[in-house]
Design a protein around this motif. Sequence first.
Motif, PDB file in Angstrom:
ATOM      1  N   ARG A 331       0.861  -1.463  -0.127  1.00  0.00           N
ATOM      2  CA  ARG A 331      -0.475  -0.360   0.376  1.00  0.00           C
ATOM      3  C   ARG A 331       1.083   1.503  -0.094  1.00  0.00           C
ATOM      4  O   ARG A 331      -0.122   2.047  -1.067  1.00  0.00           O
ATOM      5  CB  ARG A 331      -0.875  -0.116   1.122  1.00  0.00           C
ATOM      6  N   LYS A 349      -7.658  10.735   0.097  1.00  0.00           N
ATOM      7  CA  LYS A 349      -7.626   9.113  -0.085  1.00  0.00           C
ATOM      8  C   LYS A 349      -7.108   8.081  -0.278  1.00  0.00           C
ATOM      9  O   LYS A 349      -7.041   7.309   0.574  1.00  0.00           O
ATOM     10  CB  LYS A 349      -9.224   9.177  -1.807  1.00  0.00           C
ATOM     11  N   MET A 350      -5.809   7.958  -1.446  1.00  0.00           N
ATOM     12  CA  MET A 350      -5.009   7.527  -1.611  1.00  0.00           C
ATOM     13  C   MET A 350      -4.023   7.315  -0.293  1.00  0.00           C
ATOM     14  O   MET A 350      -3.674   6.062   0.460  1.00  0.00           O
ATOM     15  CB  MET A 350      -4.131   7.305  -2.780  1.00  0.00           C
ATOM     16  N   GLU A 352      -5.160   7.516   2.930  1.00  0.00           N
ATOM     17  CA  GLU A 352      -5.774   7.109   3.840  1.00  0.00           C
ATOM     18  C   GLU A 352      -5.847   5.284   3.595  1.00  0.00           C
ATOM     19  O   GLU A 352      -5.937   4.451   4.413  1.00  0.00           O
ATOM     20  CB  GLU A 352      -7.464   7.006   3.708  1.00  0.00           C
ATOM     21  N   TYR A 353      -5.694   5.468   1.954  1.00  0.00           N
ATOM     22  CA  TYR A 353      -5.455   3.554   1.594  1.00  0.00           C
ATOM     23  C   TYR A 353      -4.588   2.726   2.045  1.00  0.00           C
ATOM     24  O   TYR A 353      -3.953   2.149   2.468  1.00  0.00           O
ATOM     25  CB  TYR A 353      -5.847   3.742   0.061  1.00  0.00           C
ATOM     26  N   LYS A 425      -9.846  -1.282  -8.220  1.00  0.00           N
ATOM     27  CA  LYS A 425      -8.668  -2.082  -7.802  1.00  0.00           C
ATOM     28  C   LYS A 425      -7.594  -1.531  -9.448  1.00  0.00           C
ATOM     29  O   LYS A 425      -8.166  -1.181 -10.819  1.00  0.00           O
ATOM     30  CB  LYS A 425      -8.874  -3.490  -7.742  1.00  0.00           C
TER      31      LYS A 425
END
Length: 581
Positions: A331, A349-350, A352-353, A425
């Motif tokens: 990740r 968002k990334m 948080e990923y 994905k």
Amino acid sequence: MKTKIIYIAAFAALLFPACDFLDRYPYDEVTSKTVYSQATLAEAAVMGVYSNIKSDFNSTSLSSLNWDAFSTVMDAYEAAYYSDYQYLSGVIQPDDASFLNYWKRFYEGVYRANDVIANIGQVPDMSEETKAVRKAECLALRAYFYYRLNVLWGGVPIYLENLAPEEYTKGRSSEYDVWQSIIRDCTDALSVEALPGKYAQSDADYGRVTKGMVYMLRAKAYMWLKEWKSAENDLLEIGKLGYGLFQGDYADLFKEANEGCEEMIFSAQMREEASQGNVFTRTYGFFHVAGGGGNNTFFANTNFVESYQNADGTDFSYDDIIPGYSEMSPRARSVYFLRDGLTATEKEKMEEYGADMSKYLADGNEARILQAFENRDPRLAASVITPYSSHSGGFTGTAIDYTLRWPFRDSNNSPYDLETKSNDKYLYNIRKFVTVGVEYTNSTYNPVDCPIYRYADVLLSLAECANEQDDISGAIGYVNQVRSRAGVAGIPAGSVASKEEMRERIIDEKRWELAFEEQLYFEELRWGVWKDDKFTENGLFEIWGEPVYSYNWGGDKYLHWPIPSKEKEMNTNLVQNDGWN
């Protein structure tokens, strides 16, 4: 031949009911006498045998399994994995429909071949030479169906003539005895002088069985038996018949213009008509690939993509492009695959990923990761849509370049992101065989033939035979012929230390060369590597290595398929494979 397979085979289906070992359709003497009373009808019966081979590759067979999805080079889309590929999840049972469907399909091919072999000699208006050739073709096709049966089940009943319904009660022959039966059928076919060694693409009979195909099939059987010298002898005969490597770019090998080139030994014949094209544009292709769209049923396996070497023959490593890459979590390193110019929302968002956004380059992120795919083995770019590469789609009726970016934004407006069924994905899409632009109007119309045997496989099989006979130098020579055509540096003489190391190199080479052609599952079983390579730290992974799902080994019973439950109920002489009771 393409026209004959489609139209005459359809007629043959009307003449003969499908052979179903469950329903036990009776052998109809009246129908048989009618069919073999004239050459036209007898030719239809022969085409009916060929039609069984086309079933695995035809666009009407979306429920058919893709054999490479069982191999290490390809993974099924998540939904397909849980519905159609439960064999890889460790939970499947012998009553699963897939086992029964393929048992029936291959035995249907055997049944049709037996019918021709037994009756073609009585056709009054067919020359003796043609009768002999058609019989030889069906002997080879019967051997092909038994080859598949034997690999999957490991010993099956051998029926060399059609019987009354109540007589289909044989027990299983040993795996060895089935290989011997296959070899005998091939030997009998090769003994027919009139069987051509090779057809020119312009020949009306191009696409039929040739001596080249039969030698290849018999060599494969010898390789299962580890009779390396016999296999080598057969493989060498193929080159004498006029087959050889296609000398253009590897990517062009899978275009319609070259489907009948000197490399193609035996292919499933496709045609640019509704539901008569190959299945690959539909199952490999992305959403906007062509009219009808693609389903993205399959993606290239991430571990496999990373295995492709650099063009200079050295091993690829992300660490050479991005120091410290392999030490990061999947990740965290997803940051390297992000598109330039992320919005604030996308960045959040990334983060948080789990992406390490401290390493993000707003204006150079794409250029950095593109370096990982430059100067690689050209077969990678020809076979896989890699990050920030494009593929032309014709879904709208106009050719548009769609680019694989992350995160996905919009496929309907410039700059046209490549859209898949799995846009949440980031996965490796397959390029090989997929329609380009508007060259064909519909995703079911792709007429490119699907190779079953081609000369690159001959060379790599010769390499294997040489290596197993302790001729490492000879093995390197064969492998380097394939690498040279592909545009990748050869293996230096004297650089391989052992037979074991060379064996691994041959396995890798065959995967890079034959990926997505539906042949590698059978090879990985033969090599004995399928269990470890498919199930150890493997599954569908996002491009940066985050798992989507993992495979689950169901025990050594998985090395052979179970006898279908319903078939076993009909024939109590069938003994189930170990572990499946």
